[in-house]
Design a protein around this motif. Structure first.
Motif, PDB file in Angstrom:
ATOM      1  N   SER A  23       7.051 -11.937   2.914  1.00 45.61           N
ATOM      2  CA  SER A  23       5.631 -12.161   2.594  1.00 45.61           C
ATOM      3  C   SER A  23       5.106 -10.751   2.281  1.00 45.61           C
ATOM      4  O   SER A  23       5.171  -9.953   3.525  1.00 45.61           O
ATOM      5  N   PHE A  24       4.236 -10.411   1.298  1.00 45.75           N
ATOM      6  CA  PHE A  24       3.531  -9.265   1.122  1.00 45.75           C
ATOM      7  C   PHE A  24       2.399  -9.332   0.054  1.00 45.75           C
ATOM      8  O   PHE A  24       2.612 -10.273  -0.958  1.00 45.75           O
ATOM      9  N   GLY A  25       1.206  -8.784   0.194  1.00 47.68           N
ATOM     10  CA  GLY A  25       0.289  -8.813  -0.828  1.00 47.68           C
ATOM     11  C   GLY A  25      -0.177 -10.225  -1.304  1.00 47.68           C
ATOM     12  O   GLY A  25      -0.469 -10.365  -2.372  1.00 47.68           O
ATOM     13  N   PRO A  52       8.618  -4.353  -1.315  1.00 49.82           N
ATOM     14  CA  PRO A  52       8.113  -3.220  -0.771  1.00 49.82           C
ATOM     15  C   PRO A  52       8.828  -2.961   0.637  1.00 49.82           C
ATOM     16  O   PRO A  52       9.484  -3.590   0.867  1.00 49.82           O
ATOM     17  N   ARG A  54       7.549  -2.384   3.490  1.00 50.85           N
ATOM     18  CA  ARG A  54       7.253  -3.033   4.653  1.00 50.85           C
ATOM     19  C   ARG A  54       6.669  -4.443   4.093  1.00 50.85           C
ATOM     20  O   ARG A  54       5.848  -4.507   3.265  1.00 50.85           O
ATOM     21  N   PHE A  55       7.125  -5.471   4.976  1.00 51.08           N
ATOM     22  CA  PHE A  55       6.296  -6.744   4.810  1.00 51.08           C
ATOM     23  C   PHE A  55       6.435  -7.665   5.898  1.00 51.08           C
ATOM     24  O   PHE A  55       7.133  -7.224   7.014  1.00 51.08           O
ATOM     25  N   LYS A  56       6.335  -8.982   5.992  1.00 52.44           N
ATOM     26  CA  LYS A  56       6.444  -9.721   7.028  1.00 52.44           C
ATOM     27  C   LYS A  56       7.569 -10.853   6.551  1.00 52.44           C
ATOM     28  O   LYS A  56       7.453 -11.390   5.511  1.00 52.44           O
ATOM     29  N   PRO A  67       6.215  -8.685  11.256  1.00 54.38           N
ATOM     30  CA  PRO A  67       6.322  -7.624  10.406  1.00 54.38           C
ATOM     31  C   PRO A  67       7.631  -6.628  10.588  1.00 54.38           C
ATOM     32  O   PRO A  67       7.966  -6.620  11.691  1.00 54.38           O
ATOM     33  N   HIS A  69      10.275  -3.277   8.672  1.00 55.73           N
ATOM     34  CA  HIS A  69      10.472  -2.601   7.590  1.00 55.73           C
ATOM     35  C   HIS A  69      11.827  -2.375   7.255  1.00 55.73           C
ATOM     36  O   HIS A  69      12.564  -2.585   8.132  1.00 55.73           O
TER      37      HIS A  69
END
Length: 83
Positions: A23-25, A52, A54-56, A67, A69
């Motif tokens: 999950s991101f953005g 990306p 970094r994300f969840k 979270p 990376h």
């Protein structure tokens, strides 16, 4: 028994096969969690493009929403460390 020389993990990972989401953005990409530990996970995705650094990571069956990376990428697999 001594760990292998190329084993750099702090916590032992256990093999799993669980559905997860990256999950991101405001969006999410489905993934398969291939192994999991207290400090990170190995994920498999259909395509690594547009993910990306970094994300969840969300794994509903385990109540994981953390979270993280990316620490390595190889074809459709990636290793992540929890932040």
């Amino acid at each position: 028994m001594f760990p292998m020389a190329d084993e750099h993990r702090i916590a032992p990972r256990r093999r799993v096969l669980k559905a997860g989401s990256i999950s991101f953005g405001g969006g999410a990409i489905d993934c398969t969690v291939r192994n999991l530990s207290d400090t990170g996970a190995a994920l498999e995705v259909v395509t690594p493009l547009f993910i990306p650094d970094r994300f969840k990571l969300i794994v509903p069956s385990d109540g994981i929403n953390r979270p993280c990376h990316i620490v390595w990428r190889r074809e459709r697999r990636m290793g992540v460390a929890f932040d």
